[in-house]
Design an enzyme around this catalytic site. Structure first.
Site, PDB file in Angstrom:
ATOM      1  N   SER A 113     -82.677 -37.689   5.206  1.00  0.00           N
ATOM      2  CA  SER A 113     -82.740 -38.284   6.530  1.00  0.00           C
ATOM      3  C   SER A 113     -82.967 -39.795   6.520  1.00  0.00           C
ATOM      4  O   SER A 113     -82.157 -40.527   5.989  1.00  0.00           O
ATOM      5  CB  SER A 113     -83.824 -37.563   7.329  1.00  0.00           C
ATOM      6  OG  SER A 113     -83.745 -37.937   8.662  1.00  0.00           O
ATOM      7  N   HIS A 114     -84.107 -40.228   7.049  1.00  0.00           N
ATOM      8  CA  HIS A 114     -84.336 -41.665   7.213  1.00  0.00           C
ATOM      9  C   HIS A 114     -84.873 -42.320   5.935  1.00  0.00           C
ATOM     10  O   HIS A 114     -85.085 -43.519   5.902  1.00  0.00           O
ATOM     11  CB  HIS A 114     -85.335 -41.893   8.353  1.00  0.00           C
ATOM     12  CG  HIS A 114     -86.637 -41.194   8.119  1.00  0.00           C
ATOM     13  ND1 HIS A 114     -86.774 -39.828   8.259  1.00  0.00           N
ATOM     14  CD2 HIS A 114     -87.829 -41.651   7.709  1.00  0.00           C
ATOM     15  CE1 HIS A 114     -88.008 -39.482   7.964  1.00  0.00           C
ATOM     16  NE2 HIS A 114     -88.674 -40.567   7.623  1.00  0.00           N
ATOM     17  N   ASP A 277     -79.922 -42.384  12.420  1.00  0.00           N
ATOM     18  CA  ASP A 277     -80.525 -42.442  11.083  1.00  0.00           C
ATOM     19  C   ASP A 277     -79.599 -41.890   9.998  1.00  0.00           C
ATOM     20  O   ASP A 277     -78.421 -41.604  10.248  1.00  0.00           O
ATOM     21  CB  ASP A 277     -81.861 -41.696  11.074  1.00  0.00           C
ATOM     22  CG  ASP A 277     -81.682 -40.189  11.179  1.00  0.00           C
ATOM     23  OD1 ASP A 277     -80.685 -39.757  11.783  1.00  0.00           O
ATOM     24  OD2 ASP A 277     -82.536 -39.447  10.651  1.00  0.00           O
ATOM     25  N   ASP A 279     -79.039 -39.056   8.514  1.00  0.00           N
ATOM     26  CA  ASP A 279     -78.282 -37.815   8.700  1.00  0.00           C
ATOM     27  C   ASP A 279     -77.847 -37.577  10.141  1.00  0.00           C
ATOM     28  O   ASP A 279     -77.386 -36.489  10.482  1.00  0.00           O
ATOM     29  CB  ASP A 279     -79.102 -36.622   8.191  1.00  0.00           C
ATOM     30  CG  ASP A 279     -80.425 -36.456   8.929  1.00  0.00           C
ATOM     31  OD1 ASP A 279     -80.962 -37.475   9.399  1.00  0.00           O
ATOM     32  OD2 ASP A 279     -80.913 -35.323   9.031  1.00  0.00           O
ATOM     33  N   ASP A 281     -79.462 -37.336  13.054  1.00  0.00           N
ATOM     34  CA  ASP A 281     -80.182 -36.557  14.063  1.00  0.00           C
ATOM     35  C   ASP A 281     -81.131 -37.403  14.911  1.00  0.00           C
ATOM     36  O   ASP A 281     -81.624 -36.933  15.930  1.00  0.00           O
ATOM     37  CB  ASP A 281     -80.901 -35.344  13.439  1.00  0.00           C
ATOM     38  CG  ASP A 281     -81.861 -35.710  12.336  1.00  0.00           C
ATOM     39  OD1 ASP A 281     -81.989 -36.911  12.024  1.00  0.00           O
ATOM     40  OD2 ASP A 281     -82.490 -34.796  11.763  1.00  0.00           O
ATOM     41  N   ARG A 282     -81.382 -38.647  14.499  1.00  0.00           N
ATOM     42  CA  ARG A 282     -82.278 -39.489  15.309  1.00  0.00           C
ATOM     43  C   ARG A 282     -81.484 -40.477  16.150  1.00  0.00           C
ATOM     44  O   ARG A 282     -80.340 -40.795  15.830  1.00  0.00           O
ATOM     45  CB  ARG A 282     -83.204 -40.300  14.407  1.00  0.00           C
ATOM     46  CG  ARG A 282     -84.123 -39.444  13.593  1.00  0.00           C
ATOM     47  CD  ARG A 282     -85.113 -40.313  12.847  1.00  0.00           C
ATOM     48  NE  ARG A 282     -86.026 -39.455  12.100  1.00  0.00           N
ATOM     49  CZ  ARG A 282     -87.251 -39.806  11.731  1.00  0.00           C
ATOM     50  NH1 ARG A 282     -87.701 -41.012  12.022  1.00  0.00           N
ATOM     51  NH2 ARG A 282     -88.003 -38.974  11.066  1.00  0.00           N
ATOM     52  N   LYS A 376     -82.173 -31.828  16.252  1.00  0.00           N
ATOM     53  CA  LYS A 376     -82.108 -32.994  17.113  1.00  0.00           C
ATOM     54  C   LYS A 376     -80.770 -33.673  16.876  1.00  0.00           C
ATOM     55  O   LYS A 376     -80.146 -33.480  15.837  1.00  0.00           O
ATOM     56  CB  LYS A 376     -83.278 -33.931  16.855  1.00  0.00           C
ATOM     57  CG  LYS A 376     -83.504 -34.380  15.428  1.00  0.00           C
ATOM     58  CD  LYS A 376     -84.849 -35.108  15.354  1.00  0.00           C
ATOM     59  CE  LYS A 376     -85.089 -35.746  14.002  1.00  0.00           C
ATOM     60  NZ  LYS A 376     -85.719 -34.833  13.048  1.00  0.00           N
TER      61      LYS A 376
END
Ligand code: VG1
Ligand code: CO
Length: 543
Positions: A113-114, A277, A279, A281-282, A376
């Site tokens: 992710s991030h 982000d 991946d 999702d943010r 998300k």
């Protein structure tokens, strides 16, 4: 197809955190490390023989290698077929959409992710179940148990497949379909939002936006949807996914998405700005010279959902993670719908969404989503805002101010102390907890404490319990300080301090959040000796 059984030994610490197993790339590159975890996932599952697995990742370094390994293991373990995103790419929400659309048994998402990527960065892996959402704790706990005494994994010996060519091939006897990473997701977005109206907004000449993909997975999605389908013009920055995210930190916040923030706060700024982000999702939402906190964003979405076609019939309820501000609670109250408070991590929303108890949910950590998938969803949130802007024909700032005028403002900020000494951070938390009995009734810097606890949660659908999800200190005026240790970091510990204070008086709504929360920031330091234990004068990131 000859199945080979490889002898192996357990690795310590393969315990999934807030969102899957995240470690430095060098750890994942050790012989058998990834294989052990993947076999443990498969061993924890039942009755998947002959069924479909979805596989994809955020494109970071080690993604392609990991995908070939997992494909061979999926074949050896008896999956019926695997759907894999082209080039090994699937954003997290797109993977969720693909699992749901194809009624797959589950999916494996490769992402940290991030967290930064590249040979010196992080890698990650998580398992999603058939509803498209992250595996619940009972599954991740079972996987962890198995990692602790695994002795063999199964694979096949065969050549790698070409991940870049669309279409069906075979890995051993198992069909692998390389699918377009964007199509299913883009089609789903078209069913939820008024694309015609958003197109008109972009065509009006009075509106433009900037989208920062941060060299991560959303570049191709944003280009296909915002630029090609909605005619937004050439608005995607850093749109080419890179294995090391251009050496950046693909975390859309005021610190790491500074390039975009400078554009929105500069001269001739566009009307709308957004970032996503690693991946996808943010999301971060910005207006001209204005930042929308994720907690406020969720509240504004809930209050305006009736303007968006996919939600025009009304929303069933909302949910937010515990540290997220109570701004959305106020909207839920007005709408007469339920509002749930869950522990941090998207996996806790799955049951509520499946049971139809909630339609929208969100976290203060730049995560918002709905029942359209079980993750998300960054671009979904951007489209949601675009749809609201197209209908209301107002600026982001006007919408936010009117929202505060109607509901009051929950001043909110999160202070992160990244990569601090893990033992010291634990002591800080233990000492806070040791004070629980003496805190209620105590007055600090003029603020009276009414409660102190460590948040626990009982899932209203399956009654599963989750303890110790974050320390909460509540005050007489409704203000709140929350202390949590991150479950996604890979180096040292990250202390997160969440601060919240409600203000009804409209004349005070323009205050800067750090000023409005100054007293609470001071109290947090006093209560937890933050500077002492972190050995830092300032947080690393302020949101
Ligand atoms: C963080 C956020 C949490 C989020 C999680 C995964 O977890 O606080 O709200 O669900 O990241 O998001 P933690 O344990 O570090 O606070 V992502 O976009 O990294 O999958
Ligand atoms: Co993410």
């Amino acid at each position: 197809m000859e199945i080979i059984k490889v002898q192996t030994q357990p690795f310590n610490g393969q315990k999934p955190g807030t969102s899957g197993l995240r470690k430095q790339v060098s750890i994942f590159q050790q012989a058998h490390y990834l294989e052990n975890f993947v076999q443990s996932i498969f061993n924890a599952l039942e009755d998947f023989q002959g069924k479909t697995l979805v596989l994809g990742g955020d494109g970071r370094y080690h993604n392609r290698t990991a995908i070939q390994i997992i494909l061979k293991m999926a074949a050896a373990n008896g999956f019926g077929r695997v759907l894999v995103g082209q080039g090994g790419i699937l954003s997290t929400p797109a993977a969720s959409a693909v699992i749901r659309k194809n009624k797959a048994f589950g999916g494996i998402i490769l992402s940290a992710s991030h967290n930064p990527g590249g040979p010196d960065g992080d890698f990650g892996i998580k398992y999603n179940i058939s509803n498209g959402g992250p595996a619940p704790e009972k599954v991740t706990d079972a996987i962890y148990q198995i990692t602790q005494d695994i002795s063999v994994y199964q694979s096949i010996e065969t050549a790698d497949i070409d991940l870049d060519r669309l279409g069906s091939v075979k890995m051993g006897d198992m069909p692998v379909e390389v699918i377009d990473s964007v199509t299913d997701y883009a089609e789903l977005m078209e069913t939820l939002f008024d694309f015609e109206r958003i197109k008109q907004l972009f065509n009006s000449g009075a509106f433009s936006m900037a989208f920062d993909a941060m060299h991560a997975v959303t570049g191709p999605y944003a280009k296909a949807i915002l630029e090609d389908r909605l005619g937004a013009g050439n608005i995607v920055l850093n749109g080419e996914p890179l294995e090391d995210f251009g050496k950046g930190h693909p975390d859309p916040n005021l610190t790491y998405a500074k390039e975009l923030v400078d554009i929105l706060y500069g001269t001739n700024a566009p009307q709308f700005g957004a970032a996503s982000d690693g991946d996808g999702d943010r999301n971060m939402i910005l207006g001209q010279g204005c930042f929308v906190t994720p907690s406020d964003s969720l509240a504004v979405m809930a209050a305006n959902a009736h303007l968006v076609p996919g939600y025009s019939q009304g929303i069933a309820g909302v949910a937010r993670s515990m540290p997220t501000s109570a701004a959305v609670d106020r909207v839920a109250k007005q709408l007469g719908i339920a509002c749930y408070e869950t522990p941090t991590g998207w996996k806790f929303f799955g049951n509520l969404l499946d049971a139809g108890k909630v339609t929208l949910c969100g976290e203060e950590s730049f995560g918002t989503g709905s029942d359209h998938v079980r993750e998300k969803d960054g671009l979904w949130a951007v489209l949601f805002w675009l749809n609201i802007l197209a209908v209301r024909q107002q600026s982001v700032q006007q919408i936010l101010k009117q929202h505060w005028a109607q509901y009051g403002r929950n001043f909110y900020s999160r202070h992160d102390y990244e990569n601090v000494d893990a033992a010291q951070a634990k002591t800080l938390m233990d000492e806070l907890e040791a004070q629980f009995d003496s805190l209620p009734g105590k007055t600090i810097s003029g603020a009276r404490i009414t409660f102190a606890d460590n948040f626990s949660y009982t899932d209203p659908v399956d009654n599963s319990r989750s303890e110790k999800q974050g320390i909460r200190i509540g005050f007489a005026d409704g203000s709140r300080i929350v202390f949590r240790l991150s479950g996604t970091g890979t180096a040292g510990a990250t202390l997160r301090i969440y601060l919240e204070r409600f203000e009804a008086n409209t004349d005070l709504h323009d205050l800067d959040a750090q000023e409005a929360l100054a007293d609470l920031i001071q109290i947090a330091d006093e209560l937890a000796k933050v500077k002492h234990y972190t050995k830092r004068e300032q947080p690393s990131v302020i949101t």
